[in-house]
Structure formats: C-alpha cells, structure tokens
Design a protein around this motif. Structure first.
Motif, PDB file in Angstrom:
ATOM      1  N   PRO A  41     -77.510 -62.658 -24.616  1.00 28.15           N
ATOM      2  CA  PRO A  41     -78.119 -62.024 -23.462  1.00 28.15           C
ATOM      3  C   PRO A  41     -79.640 -62.022 -23.503  1.00 28.15           C
ATOM      4  O   PRO A  41     -80.247 -62.058 -24.576  1.00 28.15           O
ATOM      5  CB  PRO A  41     -77.588 -60.589 -23.518  1.00 28.15           C
ATOM      6  CG  PRO A  41     -77.264 -60.365 -24.946  1.00 28.15           C
ATOM      7  CD  PRO A  41     -76.851 -61.697 -25.508  1.00 28.15           C
ATOM      8  N   TYR A  42     -80.218 -61.958 -22.324  1.00 28.80           N
ATOM      9  CA  TYR A  42     -81.627 -61.657 -22.194  1.00 28.80           C
ATOM     10  C   TYR A  42     -81.725 -60.132 -22.187  1.00 28.80           C
ATOM     11  O   TYR A  42     -81.151 -59.482 -21.315  1.00 28.80           O
ATOM     12  CB  TYR A  42     -82.165 -62.238 -20.882  1.00 28.80           C
ATOM     13  CG  TYR A  42     -83.564 -61.792 -20.603  1.00 28.80           C
ATOM     14  CD1 TYR A  42     -84.621 -62.249 -21.397  1.00 28.80           C
ATOM     15  CD2 TYR A  42     -83.850 -60.882 -19.588  1.00 28.80           C
ATOM     16  CE1 TYR A  42     -85.910 -61.813 -21.169  1.00 28.80           C
ATOM     17  CE2 TYR A  42     -85.136 -60.448 -19.359  1.00 28.80           C
ATOM     18  CZ  TYR A  42     -86.167 -60.912 -20.153  1.00 28.80           C
ATOM     19  OH  TYR A  42     -87.442 -60.480 -19.941  1.00 28.80           O
ATOM     20  N   PRO A  43     -82.400 -59.547 -23.166  1.00 24.74           N
ATOM     21  CA  PRO A  43     -82.414 -58.083 -23.254  1.00 24.74           C
ATOM     22  C   PRO A  43     -83.344 -57.466 -22.208  1.00 24.74           C
ATOM     23  O   PRO A  43     -84.489 -57.142 -22.494  1.00 24.74           O
ATOM     24  CB  PRO A  43     -82.900 -57.816 -24.681  1.00 24.74           C
ATOM     25  CG  PRO A  43     -83.694 -59.022 -25.043  1.00 24.74           C
ATOM     26  CD  PRO A  43     -83.124 -60.180 -24.274  1.00 24.74           C
ATOM     27  N   SER A  44     -82.844 -57.321 -21.021  1.00 21.41           N
ATOM     28  CA  SER A  44     -83.653 -56.781 -19.926  1.00 21.41           C
ATOM     29  C   SER A  44     -83.776 -55.269 -20.083  1.00 21.41           C
ATOM     30  O   SER A  44     -83.028 -54.643 -20.825  1.00 21.41           O
ATOM     31  CB  SER A  44     -82.986 -57.086 -18.594  1.00 21.41           C
ATOM     32  OG  SER A  44     -81.846 -56.269 -18.451  1.00 21.41           O
ATOM     33  N   GLY A  45     -84.694 -54.701 -19.336  1.00 22.61           N
ATOM     34  CA  GLY A  45     -84.898 -53.256 -19.389  1.00 22.61           C
ATOM     35  C   GLY A  45     -83.742 -52.480 -18.773  1.00 22.61           C
ATOM     36  O   GLY A  45     -83.618 -51.282 -18.966  1.00 22.61           O
ATOM     37  N   GLU A  46     -82.887 -53.189 -18.038  1.00 23.32           N
ATOM     38  CA  GLU A  46     -81.782 -52.518 -17.361  1.00 23.32           C
ATOM     39  C   GLU A  46     -80.631 -52.190 -18.301  1.00 23.32           C
ATOM     40  O   GLU A  46     -79.731 -51.459 -17.928  1.00 23.32           O
ATOM     41  CB  GLU A  46     -81.227 -53.418 -16.260  1.00 23.32           C
ATOM     42  CG  GLU A  46     -82.267 -54.209 -15.511  1.00 23.32           C
ATOM     43  CD  GLU A  46     -82.350 -53.833 -14.050  1.00 23.32           C
ATOM     44  OE1 GLU A  46     -81.365 -54.094 -13.344  1.00 23.32           O
ATOM     45  OE2 GLU A  46     -83.389 -53.279 -13.649  1.00 23.32           O
ATOM     46  N   GLY A  47     -80.660 -52.747 -19.484  1.00 21.61           N
ATOM     47  CA  GLY A  47     -79.533 -52.534 -20.386  1.00 21.61           C
ATOM     48  C   GLY A  47     -78.391 -53.471 -20.054  1.00 21.61           C
ATOM     49  O   GLY A  47     -78.473 -54.302 -19.143  1.00 21.61           O
ATOM     50  N   THR A 107     -81.383 -51.078 -27.421  1.00 24.51           N
ATOM     51  CA  THR A 107     -80.402 -50.559 -26.458  1.00 24.51           C
ATOM     52  C   THR A 107     -79.188 -51.482 -26.373  1.00 24.51           C
ATOM     53  O   THR A 107     -78.044 -51.036 -26.451  1.00 24.51           O
ATOM     54  CB  THR A 107     -81.041 -50.440 -25.055  1.00 24.51           C
ATOM     55  OG1 THR A 107     -82.206 -49.633 -25.172  1.00 24.51           O
ATOM     56  CG2 THR A 107     -80.072 -49.833 -24.062  1.00 24.51           C
ATOM     57  N   PHE A 108     -79.454 -52.767 -26.217  1.00 21.99           N
ATOM     58  CA  PHE A 108     -78.346 -53.729 -26.112  1.00 21.99           C
ATOM     59  C   PHE A 108     -77.447 -53.680 -27.351  1.00 21.99           C
ATOM     60  O   PHE A 108     -76.231 -53.713 -27.243  1.00 21.99           O
ATOM     61  CB  PHE A 108     -78.897 -55.157 -25.928  1.00 21.99           C
ATOM     62  CG  PHE A 108     -79.029 -55.566 -24.495  1.00 21.99           C
ATOM     63  CD1 PHE A 108     -79.988 -54.994 -23.684  1.00 21.99           C
ATOM     64  CD2 PHE A 108     -78.193 -56.536 -23.941  1.00 21.99           C
ATOM     65  CE1 PHE A 108     -80.118 -55.368 -22.343  1.00 21.99           C
ATOM     66  CE2 PHE A 108     -78.306 -56.917 -22.615  1.00 21.99           C
ATOM     67  CZ  PHE A 108     -79.269 -56.332 -21.815  1.00 21.99           C
ATOM     68  N   ARG A 109     -78.077 -53.610 -28.521  1.00 19.98           N
ATOM     69  CA  ARG A 109     -77.309 -53.601 -29.767  1.00 19.98           C
ATOM     70  C   ARG A 109     -76.392 -52.386 -29.817  1.00 19.98           C
ATOM     71  O   ARG A 109     -75.197 -52.483 -30.100  1.00 19.98           O
ATOM     72  CB  ARG A 109     -78.255 -53.612 -30.964  1.00 19.98           C
ATOM     73  CG  ARG A 109     -77.556 -53.853 -32.300  1.00 19.98           C
ATOM     74  CD  ARG A 109     -78.515 -53.777 -33.474  1.00 19.98           C
ATOM     75  NE  ARG A 109     -79.603 -54.737 -33.379  1.00 19.98           N
ATOM     76  CZ  ARG A 109     -80.860 -54.406 -33.042  1.00 19.98           C
ATOM     77  NH1 ARG A 109     -81.177 -53.136 -32.771  1.00 19.98           N
ATOM     78  NH2 ARG A 109     -81.790 -55.337 -32.961  1.00 19.98           N
ATOM     79  N   THR A 584     -71.685 -57.332  -3.251  1.00 20.49           N
ATOM     80  CA  THR A 584     -72.982 -57.982  -3.476  1.00 20.49           C
ATOM     81  C   THR A 584     -73.382 -57.780  -4.928  1.00 20.49           C
ATOM     82  O   THR A 584     -72.769 -56.992  -5.651  1.00 20.49           O
ATOM     83  CB  THR A 584     -74.076 -57.375  -2.576  1.00 20.49           C
ATOM     84  OG1 THR A 584     -74.033 -55.961  -2.726  1.00 20.49           O
ATOM     85  CG2 THR A 584     -73.853 -57.744  -1.120  1.00 20.49           C
ATOM     86  N   LYS A 585     -74.416 -58.501  -5.333  1.00 24.86           N
ATOM     87  CA  LYS A 585     -74.864 -58.447  -6.717  1.00 24.86           C
ATOM     88  C   LYS A 585     -75.235 -57.013  -7.096  1.00 24.86           C
ATOM     89  O   LYS A 585     -75.883 -56.311  -6.335  1.00 24.86           O
ATOM     90  CB  LYS A 585     -76.088 -59.351  -6.867  1.00 24.86           C
ATOM     91  CG  LYS A 585     -76.198 -59.967  -8.235  1.00 24.86           C
ATOM     92  CD  LYS A 585     -77.310 -60.985  -8.267  1.00 24.86           C
ATOM     93  CE  LYS A 585     -77.812 -61.118  -9.687  1.00 24.86           C
ATOM     94  NZ  LYS A 585     -79.048 -61.841  -9.790  1.00 24.86           N
ATOM     95  N   MET A 586     -74.781 -56.588  -8.259  1.00 21.15           N
ATOM     96  CA  MET A 586     -75.144 -55.240  -8.713  1.00 21.15           C
ATOM     97  C   MET A 586     -76.629 -55.183  -8.997  1.00 21.15           C
ATOM     98  O   MET A 586     -77.177 -56.072  -9.628  1.00 21.15           O
ATOM     99  CB  MET A 586     -74.432 -54.946 -10.021  1.00 21.15           C
ATOM    100  CG  MET A 586     -73.075 -54.347  -9.843  1.00 21.15           C
ATOM    101  SD  MET A 586     -72.457 -53.747 -11.404  1.00 21.15           S
ATOM    102  CE  MET A 586     -70.759 -53.463 -10.950  1.00 21.15           C
ATOM    103  N   SER A 587     -77.271 -54.150  -8.537  1.00 17.79           N
ATOM    104  CA  SER A 587     -78.683 -54.041  -8.863  1.00 17.79           C
ATOM    105  C   SER A 587     -79.081 -52.591  -9.053  1.00 17.79           C
ATOM    106  O   SER A 587     -78.632 -51.695  -8.340  1.00 17.79           O
ATOM    107  CB  SER A 587     -79.526 -54.695  -7.759  1.00 17.79           C
ATOM    108  OG  SER A 587     -80.180 -53.723  -6.984  1.00 17.79           O
ATOM    109  N   LYS A 588     -79.894 -52.397 -10.064  1.00 20.51           N
ATOM    110  CA  LYS A 588     -80.303 -51.046 -10.398  1.00 20.51           C
ATOM    111  C   LYS A 588     -81.156 -50.473  -9.266  1.00 20.51           C
ATOM    112  O   LYS A 588     -81.015 -49.313  -8.906  1.00 20.51           O
ATOM    113  CB  LYS A 588     -81.093 -51.072 -11.698  1.00 20.51           C
ATOM    114  CG  LYS A 588     -80.987 -49.755 -12.452  1.00 20.51           C
ATOM    115  CD  LYS A 588     -81.669 -49.868 -13.800  1.00 20.51           C
ATOM    116  CE  LYS A 588     -81.492 -48.583 -14.585  1.00 20.51           C
ATOM    117  NZ  LYS A 588     -82.203 -48.645 -15.862  1.00 20.51           N
TER     118      LYS A 588
END
Ligand code: ANZ
Ligand code: ZN
Length: 808
Positions: A41-47, A107-109, A584-588
C-alpha cells in the motif's frame, strides 16, 4: 455459557503469533515454496481502506491454505511511500514528508496487524528508506550503463497545478490524474527509460504466464504491436521525401492526399514554398494546446489546412496529391505523417468528405459481391477490411494480403514493425522521490554517481515546495546540488529531478526476499529459491502501469544477470473495488469512507474479514453495505456456541455431518483456488447450521471444520482449537482432505416434465430406476392434475436428471 468476546481473543492471539513468529517464511526450506503477493500500500494519511482489507484477506486466505497444505509460504508487506499526496500534505502543514510517512506507516501497520494478516513482518520494507532506494538508484545506473536510461527534450504533459510532468498514463481525458487540472504541453529535458526496447519481450513473456485473459489483452493492446511498412512519397524539387508508416501498403493506389502532424519537421523545411504559411502556422499553434487524447477522439470533427504550393507524388501511380497538416495525425506515432486512403480508413474518409478530396476504392469487399458497384456509385463509408485489389494497375485481382508485400517492394518501401508503447518518462520535478544518481560536470558532461557512493540521499531541508519555473525543489538546495565531478574533480552539479513513484514498486517483490542485504538488491541464491512470485493479486488499474513496468525491470535485471527468472509473476489475478454505499468511490472528504478501526472494534477482525469475502463475487465491484455485516458476527457467535454447548466427542458418529463435511472441504478448497470466496463462506455457513441442529458432533468432524474456517477467521478458530486441548497452533495444522466417495450426492432433484414443460421437482435417491421414477412422478399431486383426462403416450427418462411424460 460465555458469549464470544472477540476483542479479548483477537488481542491475545495477535500477541502470541507475533511473539512466536508463526508466519515467518524460511529461506531454503525443504518444503515446496509459495510466494503470495499483494500490491503494497501507499501509506496515505487516510489510513487503511476497506478495499485493502478485501484484497489482503483474499491473499491471506490463499497463503494460510498453502501453509496448511505444507508449503513454505512467503507473504510479505511493505510501504510504497514516495509520492505526491505525502509531499502535498507536507507542504500544506509544514511537517517533513519523512515524519508524515512514519506516522502513516505506523497507522497502517497497526491496522493490518489488527486484522490478523499472516504477513512475515520481519521482511517489512519501505521504498523511502535510503537502504532501500540505494538499490532503486543502483538499478537506474544499470539502465543508464546499458543505454536504456537517456535524457531527451520532450514535450511533456505538464500539470500547472501540481507543477509536475506526467506520464501519458497519468493523464485521463486531458486532465491530471491526481488533481483533475487541465494538463498542458511543455518542452523539458527529461529522463526516459527505453521500455520500448522490451516491447517484444514483454509480449512474448505473456505466453508463459497464468494471467487473467483480460489482463493479458490489456497489456497486449497497450504495447500495440503493428506490422506494416515505411513508404516514401517524393516532393518535386525537394530532396526530402515524406515517409509514412502504414499498416495497409496494399491500399497505396488509393492514397489521394497526405497528412503531416502539426509538429512535423518537413513543414519547416518547406516553409518558403508554402503560400499560405500564416494560416498553417496559426493552425499549428492551436493544435499544440490540445492533448493527444483530444486530437484522436473518434467522431470528432476533423480539422486541417492544406499546404498550398507544394505537392507530393504517390509513388505507385505517380499522381500529384495534396499535402495537409491536421492534428488527427500524431507526431509521437510512426513517422508523424500518413498517406491518406479515404476509401479504406474511417478518419481519412471523414476528412476527405469535409475537404472534398477524391475517394478512390482500391480494395473490393468480396463478400458483398459487386465490385463495379462501389466504384461508380461512390461510397457512403470506408471499407476497412481485406479483399481483392481494384484500380491498382498491375496489382488488380491480387488479394490484399499478398499485395501488402508486393506493393511495398514495387515502391522500394520497407517492412516495419511499430509499437504504440512509448518510452517511459522517468523524471519528476519533486522533492519526495528517489534522487536520480547522475552528476553533470562542466568538463565530462553526464557522469553516473559511482556505485560505492550510493545512496544519493535526499537532503534534509525545510523547503520542498516546487519552484514556479518547473525545476525540482532540489535545485534550490545549492549545498546539495553543487558537487565535485567524481571523474575529474571539476565543479559539477547533481541531477535535481527525482524518480516517479512507480520506481520503488518496480522491484519491491525482489527486496522482500532479502530485505536487509547491503551488498546486492537481494542474494541471488535466495532469489533463486523464491522467484517467481507464485500468485500476485492486484488492481486492474495497474495493468498498463505498475504491472508492465515491473515486468520490464525484472526482465532487464534478468538480462544483466541480477535475477534468476525473466517473468516475475507466475499468476496474476485481480479484485473488484469496494465502493461507498451509493456506489461511488469512498472518500473521506465526502464522508463516505468506512473506517476499518471502527469495524474491527464493533464486530471483530474475523467478522470483518468474513464479511469482505462474503459481500459479493471477488472480481466485481461492490457497494459497502453497513447493514450487511451483522450476519457474520452472528455466524461466528453460532460457531462459538456450538463449541461450548454441544456434545463434541470421539464417541459419536454422524453419517450426515461427515458427508457434509467432506462436501464442504471440497467446495471451500476449490472456491479458494478460483477466488470464489463468497460461495466458500456460504458453504461454511451451511455446515454450521447443520451442526447447530445436531445434538452432538463427532470431534474429528468439528476439528475438520475449524481447520477449514482457520484461513477465513484465524482468531476464533485458533481460540477454539486451543479450547479443544491442542497445544500447537491451528495454523500449523494440515488442510483437510476430502474422501471422493463421501462427496457424492446420494440424492438429487428429479425434474418432472409434461410434454417437455417442467411441472414439478422431487428429491429422489441417486440412480433411481426408470420404473421407480415413473411411478413416483405419476403419483405427485401436481402431476395428477395435469394428467387428468389425458393419455400417457410415452415416458422419456434421463438418468439422474429428468423424466418427461408425453401425453396426448
Ligand atoms: C494508410 C492506411 C490505409 C491506413 C488504410 C489504415 C487504413 P495502427 O494499427 O494503430 O498501427 N497512422 C500512422 N501513423 C499515424 C500517426 N502518427 N497518427 C495517426 N495515424 C497514423 O495504425 C496504423 C495506421 O494508422 C496507419 O496505416 C496509418 O493509416 C495511421 F486503408 O496508412 B494507415
Ligand atoms: Zn568531470
């Protein structure tokens, strides 16, 4: 009876598994190996996204099953952490990208661990770690040394908002894939990787791998191999002919005009002979503002301007034909010029109609018979198929297939293979990427950084904002930029462009195999043991990007002897996306994102995993339904209750349950292999309902079920396994095997027809005889009604399927 406390159980096992490293992969084990891979994954700020949970769970189930089948399994994880969102966030907040990345990966971990994925955490990698990107840079240097990395002035796709050059693949409908801004063209000196040199190898390699058909097709189309010819059209009183690439040299006699792309050099060479130069120049200027996409869109009104005062000669019939400049011809393909054959090409046809140019059919379509017809009546549309030549001098009557080489030879053209694939623009004007390890010396020119000086580390600075000139932010860091030439010691400066974020992901699967090696990208013997990846699941959106890029890198590394196999992935499959409730695409930002932490907290990781597998066919996009998840914790609650309350012992026999278990083993096993996880979960549910309705359950059968459940719901199955008195992990148990005899259905649904129409169905014993089936059928209440006052003429019986009563 105690209710199932999933949080307690899940936390307990997470710790134990981690401490005992039960999912560690062993280099050089005697067991057969299995390398299962997901796109890191790309560790984005969104988790973590619930979409990650879907694909990771799927491969986790496969890997867990393989372990139980006796394989030495490598299921690794890491972070594809360079990239724009982190940099943009850092610019906005003033927090260094390194710190942002650290926070996001933490966070991702934590989230991935909470979900019980059986990753080998000791092999975690991070593309932004200098120890990692040292090798990304090393690979770049190998490309450079082999002439496959080169610098060239290129019109690039420039996003004025991100201030970044984009690869064609990163532009959708003329807009920046990241921010949606309109992309413009800009001339810039760029690094390119010569992926086109690998076009044939990339095509050939597809023959020997097990990829979904749609993935192969997309890659083939993207590479776009075309076989044709290069033909020259002389221009009277000029030493430069116009050369064209055509896939249809057989239609040469029908070439009634030519078209140059607006960027074509010949326009400049002929400038003083063009009488309407002003008009031509203004047209060229306008078309430069358009993206390639816009220019070639089908059905679009064709535009163009004739170059007045010059003509070309059709080399086949020696006729003078006009030359146009038009933007439907691209400079980046073929020779940037075409011979136009309006009778047999749709775009040329539309153009010729508009500009009233002659349309001469030269290929007759044999299947619509009348050859004479088309030539006299004129054509309503172009005919793009093959056929027999007409209006083509001595070639009349020849098949178009034959005429292709005959006419090419006749005009001294040459055969040519052309690819749609372009070389890969490898420069980005950004801070948060791998520095390109090249130095520019006043005396020596381009000098590669000596390998012993790798990595070229990103300087630690406060300002990483892009510059307005389009240069990389690194160019403003004078102390880092100015260096001595490694060859001669003269003043020199570093390359300030960085690599695109596709770089680190182009070889990460190799690094997992030996993540701490500082002498090579990975030890060759270890590579030999683990490669190729046995099963790689990922998104369809990566088919022509990451998947193609990484195959290219691996093939190159294979050619220079750095890796042992030329195809990196033996099998490639793909998952469907998980969309928001509304499809639709999930978005924060739109508030439609589901937080995985909340789901784990409320329902538990096991239930979450099960739900993601149960939610729908794995390869299809699916809407997240928050109501739907409830069934999964209820199912696990039942499993818990059965384990606690039923009489489970060795003393018991239960023929029915035993049979159902064997059928379930078969079903679940096959469904995992074909990625039909939803039907596997429903088979597990059917089995549990059957147990729920039984007074007592044979121990062996319940244990068999728990082993089937283990890959899907690793926590509860481990806990119940322990409660049964086992001292070792259920995840080290073997995968159950079914008995062929026991999976045979002993009953089936007999279809009863009257005069071929289905009128009833009854459950009957397998292998029922015709006599018995007939008696049974005639005795059904529904059938009796249909048969009233009718005479049975005949009975047709298909064993183990149907009985058809024919009446008069
Ligand atoms: C004459 C002709 C006659 C063509 C005919 C087609 C049909 P693919 O299959 O994609 O390789 N072409 C060549 N270079 C081009 C460029 N730079 N921009 C736009 N079009 C270009 O397509 C090859 C065909 O596309 C070539 O064959 C050429 O048109 C056009 F009945 O030449 B053909
Ligand atoms: Zn020098």
């Amino acid at each position: 009876m105690s209710k199932y406390n999933f949080s307690l159980v899940e936390r307990k096992w997470q710790k134990i598994w981690e401490k005992n490293k039960i999912y560690a992969a062993k280099d050089f084990s005697k067991k057969p190996k299995f390398y299962g891979l997901i796109e890191f994954p790309y560790p984005s700020g969104e988790g973590l996204h619930v979409g990650h949970v879907r694909s990771n769970t799927a491969m986790d189930i496969i890997c867990r099953k393989r372990r139980m089948m006796g394989y030495n399994v490598l299921y690794p994880i890491g972070w594809d952490a360079f990239g724009l969102p982190t940099e943009n966030y850092a610019i906005k907040t003033g927090i260094h990208p390194k710190i942002v990345t650290k926070k996001n990966t933490d966070t991702f971990r934590r989230q991935l661990k909470s979900l019980g994925f059986s990753f080998d955490w000791d092999r975690e990698i991070n593309t932004t770690d200098p120890k990692y990107y040292k090798w990304t840079q090393w690979i770049f240097l190998q490309f450079y040394k082999h002439g496959l990395a080169y610098k060239k002035k290129m019109p690039i796709n420039w996003c004025p908002s991100c201030k970044i050059g984009l690869a064609n693949e990163e532009v959708t409908n003329g807009k920046c894939e990241r921010c949606g801004a309109e992309v413009v063209k800009k001339e810039k000196n760029q690094w390119l990787l010569a992926i086109t040199k690998y076009a044939d190898k990339l095509l050939d390699g597809l023959k020997n791998v097990d990829y979904l058909e749609k993935i192969k097709t997309q890659q083939e189309n993207w590479i776009g191999k075309s076989e044709g010819a290069l033909l020259k059209f002389p221009i009277p009183n000029s030493q430069f002919p116009i050369e064209v690439f055509t896939t249809r040299p057989d239609t040469l006699f029908g070439a009634t005009y030519m078209v140059l792309s607006p960027e074509h050099e010949i326009i400049r060479q002929l400038a003083n002979r063009i009488s309407n130069l002003k008009e031509v120049k203004s047209y060229i200027k306008k078309s430069k503002a358009k993206s390639d996409e816009e220019r070639i869109t089908e059905g679009k009104e064709k535009t163009g301007v004739e170059l007045k005062g010059v003509k070309a000669i059709n080399p086949a019939n020696k006729k003078e034909i006009p030359i146009f400049v038009a933007d439907y011809v691209l400079s980046s393909y073929g020779t940037g010029a075409i011979m136009a054959v309006p009778a047999h090409d749709e775009r040329d046809f539309a153009f010729a109609k508009k500009f009233k140019l002659p349309i001469v059919p030269v290929v007759a379509n044999l299947s619509t018979s009348d050859v004479a017809n088309i030539s006299k009546a004129g054509m309503n549309e172009s005919y793009i198929g093959d056929g027999v030549l007409i209006n083509s001098g001595q070639f009349n009557g020849m098949s178009s297939a034959k005429a292709k080489s005959a006419i090419t030879k006749f005009v001294s053209g040459k055969k040519q293979i052309q690819y749609h694939l372009r070389d890969w623009i490898f420069s980005r004007q950004h801070y948060w990427g791998e520095p390109i390890p090249i130095i520019f010396c006043e005396k020596c020119g381009e000098v590669p950084v000596p390998e012993k000086n790798l990595p070229v580390k990103l300087p630690d600075v406060k300002n990483y904002k892009p510059t307005d000139t389009g240069e990389s932010p690194l160019s403003a860091i004078i102390k880092w930029v100015n260096v001595k030439c490694p060859k001669c010691g003269s003043p020199a400066h570093r390359e300030t462009d960085t690599m695109p974020n596709w770089a680190g992901s182009s070889w990460y699967f190799l690094r997992y195999i030996d993540p701490k090696n500082n002498k090579a990208l990975a030890d060759f013997k270890k590579l030999k043991y683990w490669m190729p990846v046995d099963w790689y699941n990922g998104g369809m959106e990566h088919t022509t990007l990451h998947l193609l890029y990484s195959r290219f890198w691996n093939k190159f590394l294979y050619d220079i002897g750095a890796v042992p196999v030329s195809e990196p992935y033996q099998k490639r499959t793909s998952h469907g996306l998980i969309l928001g409730e509304s499809g639709t695409k999930m978005s924060k930002s739109r508030g439609s994102a589901v937080n995985p932490d909340g789901v784990v907290k409320n329902f538990g990781a096991d239930a979450f995993r099960l739900y993601e597998m149960f939610i729908g066919p794995f390869d299809q996009a699916i809407n997240w339904d928050p109501q739907g998840i409830g069934g999964c914790p209820r199912f696990l609650g039942k499993v818990w209750e059965i384990s606690q309350n039923k009489n489970i012992s060795n003393e018991i026999e239960n023929h029915n349950l035993e049979k159902l278990l064997h059928q379930t083993i078969k079903k679940v096993g096959e469904d995992i292999e074909s990625m039909n996880f939803n039907t596997a979960v429903s088979a597990l549910m059917i089995f549990v309902n059957e147990c729920y309705n039984s007074e007592s359950i044979p121990l062996k059968i319940w244990e068999g079920f728990l082993r089937l459940l283990a890959p899907f719901a690793p926590f509860i199955s481990e806990e119940l396994w322990e409660k049964l008195g086992h001292k070792t992990s259920i995840h080290k148990e073997s995968w159950p095997v079914y008995n062929k005899e026991k999976v045979k259905e002993d009953r089936f649904e007999l279809v009863i027809q009257i005069n071929g129409k289905v009128r009833d169905k009854v459950l009957v014993e397998t292998n029922i005889s015709q006599a018995e089936a007939g008696k049974l059928a005639l005795n059904q209440e529904k059938i009796k009604i249909w048969l009233k006052d009718k005479r049975v003429k005949k009975i047709i019986f298909v064993p183990n399927r149907l009985i058809n009563i024919v009446v008069a």
